[in-house]
Design a protein around this motif. Sequence first.
Motif, PDB file in Angstrom:
ATOM      1  N   ARG A   1       2.169  -5.413   0.189  1.00  0.00           N
ATOM      2  CA  ARG A   1       1.277  -4.659  -0.651  1.00  0.00           C
ATOM      3  C   ARG A   1      -0.013  -4.849  -0.216  1.00  0.00           C
ATOM      4  O   ARG A   1      -0.404  -5.713   0.503  1.00  0.00           O
ATOM      5  CB  ARG A   1       1.369  -5.325  -2.210  1.00  0.00           C
ATOM      6  CG  ARG A   1       2.565  -4.995  -2.798  1.00  0.00           C
ATOM      7  CD  ARG A   1       2.667  -5.316  -4.479  1.00  0.00           C
ATOM      8  NE  ARG A   1       3.083  -6.579  -4.455  1.00  0.00           N
ATOM      9  CZ  ARG A   1       4.003  -7.406  -4.727  1.00  0.00           C
ATOM     10  NH1 ARG A   1       4.942  -6.632  -4.613  1.00  0.00           N
ATOM     11  NH2 ARG A   1       4.374  -8.518  -4.771  1.00  0.00           N
ATOM     12  N   PRO A   2      -0.970  -3.855  -0.525  1.00  0.00           N
ATOM     13  CA  PRO A   2      -2.361  -3.850  -0.076  1.00  0.00           C
ATOM     14  C   PRO A   2      -3.307  -5.087  -0.412  1.00  0.00           C
ATOM     15  O   PRO A   2      -2.925  -5.489  -1.387  1.00  0.00           O
ATOM     16  CB  PRO A   2      -2.995  -2.631  -0.502  1.00  0.00           C
ATOM     17  CG  PRO A   2      -2.265  -2.244  -1.665  1.00  0.00           C
ATOM     18  CD  PRO A   2      -0.608  -2.710  -1.497  1.00  0.00           C
ATOM     19  N   GLY A   3      -4.318  -5.219   0.164  1.00  0.00           N
ATOM     20  CA  GLY A   3      -5.313  -6.404  -0.406  1.00  0.00           C
ATOM     21  C   GLY A   3      -6.158  -5.794  -1.122  1.00  0.00           C
ATOM     22  O   GLY A   3      -5.963  -4.959  -1.835  1.00  0.00           O
ATOM     23  N   ILE A   4      -7.347  -6.286  -1.375  1.00  0.00           N
ATOM     24  CA  ILE A   4      -8.462  -6.100  -2.168  1.00  0.00           C
ATOM     25  C   ILE A   4      -9.066  -5.138  -1.926  1.00  0.00           C
ATOM     26  O   ILE A   4      -9.375  -4.549  -0.737  1.00  0.00           O
ATOM     27  CB  ILE A   4      -9.491  -7.334  -2.164  1.00  0.00           C
ATOM     28  CG1 ILE A   4      -8.924  -8.523  -2.669  1.00  0.00           C
ATOM     29  CG2 ILE A   4     -10.407  -6.775  -3.237  1.00  0.00           C
ATOM     30  CD1 ILE A   4      -9.718  -9.744  -2.426  1.00  0.00           C
ATOM     31  N   GLN A   5      -9.048  -3.991  -2.885  1.00  0.00           N
ATOM     32  CA  GLN A   5      -9.546  -2.744  -2.731  1.00  0.00           C
ATOM     33  C   GLN A   5     -11.012  -2.401  -3.314  1.00  0.00           C
ATOM     34  O   GLN A   5     -11.685  -1.666  -2.437  1.00  0.00           O
ATOM     35  CB  GLN A   5      -8.775  -1.800  -3.688  1.00  0.00           C
ATOM     36  CG  GLN A   5      -7.266  -1.829  -3.422  1.00  0.00           C
ATOM     37  CD  GLN A   5      -7.105  -1.170  -2.043  1.00  0.00           C
ATOM     38  OE1 GLN A   5      -7.090  -0.137  -1.782  1.00  0.00           O
ATOM     39  NE2 GLN A   5      -6.430  -2.101  -1.106  1.00  0.00           N
ATOM     40  N   THR A   6     -11.557  -3.328  -3.928  1.00  0.00           N
ATOM     41  CA  THR A   6     -12.966  -3.158  -4.522  1.00  0.00           C
ATOM     42  C   THR A   6     -13.814  -4.301  -3.658  1.00  0.00           C
ATOM     43  O   THR A   6     -13.349  -5.242  -3.517  1.00  0.00           O
ATOM     44  CB  THR A   6     -13.198  -3.411  -5.987  1.00  0.00           C
ATOM     45  OG1 THR A   6     -12.232  -2.760  -6.662  1.00  0.00           O
ATOM     46  CG2 THR A   6     -14.245  -3.455  -6.471  1.00  0.00           C
TER      47      THR A   6
END
Length: 408
Positions: free
Chosen positions: A333-338
């Motif tokens: 899954r992706p990492g932190i987006q913000t």
Amino acid sequence: MTRRIAPQRARRALIAFALAAAAGATALPGPAAAQAQYRSCLSELRDQASRNNVSAATFDRALAGVEPDMSLLELLDRQPEFRTAIWDYIGGLVDEERVEDGRRAMAQYPNALAVAEERWGVDRHVIAAIWGVESNYGRNMGKRPLLQSLSTLACFGRRQSFFRGELFATLQILERGEIPVEQLTGSWAGAFGQTQFIPSTYQRIAVDFDGDGRRDIVGSTVDALGSTANYLARSNWQAGEPWGYEVRLPAGFSESRTGRRNKRALSDFASMGVTRIDGSRLTGPSQAAILAPSGTNGPAWIVFRNFDAIYSYNQAESYALAIALLSDRLAGRPGIQTPWPTNDPPLSREERREVQVQLLRRGYAIGEVDGIIGSKTREAIQDMQRRMGQEPTGRAGKLFLDALRAGG
């Protein structure tokens, strides 16, 4: 649980020392007085050994020649989970290096992780994430002899009662012959093994997952992984449920509504305008909380009861968040987006090693290049920051690294 830090919670410890030092008082005894106090304390503990299921012979053999390590007292109130900026803490634990190492490590133990997930219902990626954060997948389990650390802390400082219990638990392990004394090394607060259990937790939770008749969380990765799964299951891990996910907070969202203990119905957060990070609706268990560790203008997550299970392993929200985020990355899954709300982003371990190489080239005696920003590295950074006209914080951030690269 585990822990590299004391019991699952050796948070505060000798602030008495810090307060006394600040007041100009003598907080610690001199070497001779410390030796006398230590020997007297060991004599007292020996008298208590039989009541704690430890023979006098085991006590004498284990502690013969052990000397106190007074430097430990300065570590009791310095846990990075509570002192480090959240973006630095997460940046050092959840970087591409640890993700790639973790995927390779998981590929070496697919059967053990699959069986652990089936038997205890715990997500294999969370088990692996704890393994990765606690010992870098078995590479760094700590080198401090448990008997020295625990006997010192049992005789000096504010948490003597707790550490005495852990010392006797260690002696019981030796009494039963479960783990040889030379393998009982670990953190300053007594955690040991590939997933860093304190001795009393080892006694309650560790399992013989590889079936060889021993609960060996030091030499057997399989035992360590199974024991960690057992720990989380006993901490109320709910099979099939998420730990949480990143969310988007509406403008004006109050920080008073955040915090792991500030639980509400999921529908309440939805009615406030909270959405998933992609704008879609919230889903998950009915009770949830919002974490916004850098404020409501930074990254935020909605967390469920499985986050609480992770939290129980080391009772710090930043620690639990690092485990959760690493588990997501291990699962693809992706990492932190913000973005974090800072103009000086954190460094990865590779970048921290680069900082150390640059400092060594400039003549600073900081020791090993390991990506760990210890006291010597911080002091060197402070000195360089003064020379470069930066605020001497001792922090290794992107601005400092860029200045070094530019020849500062």
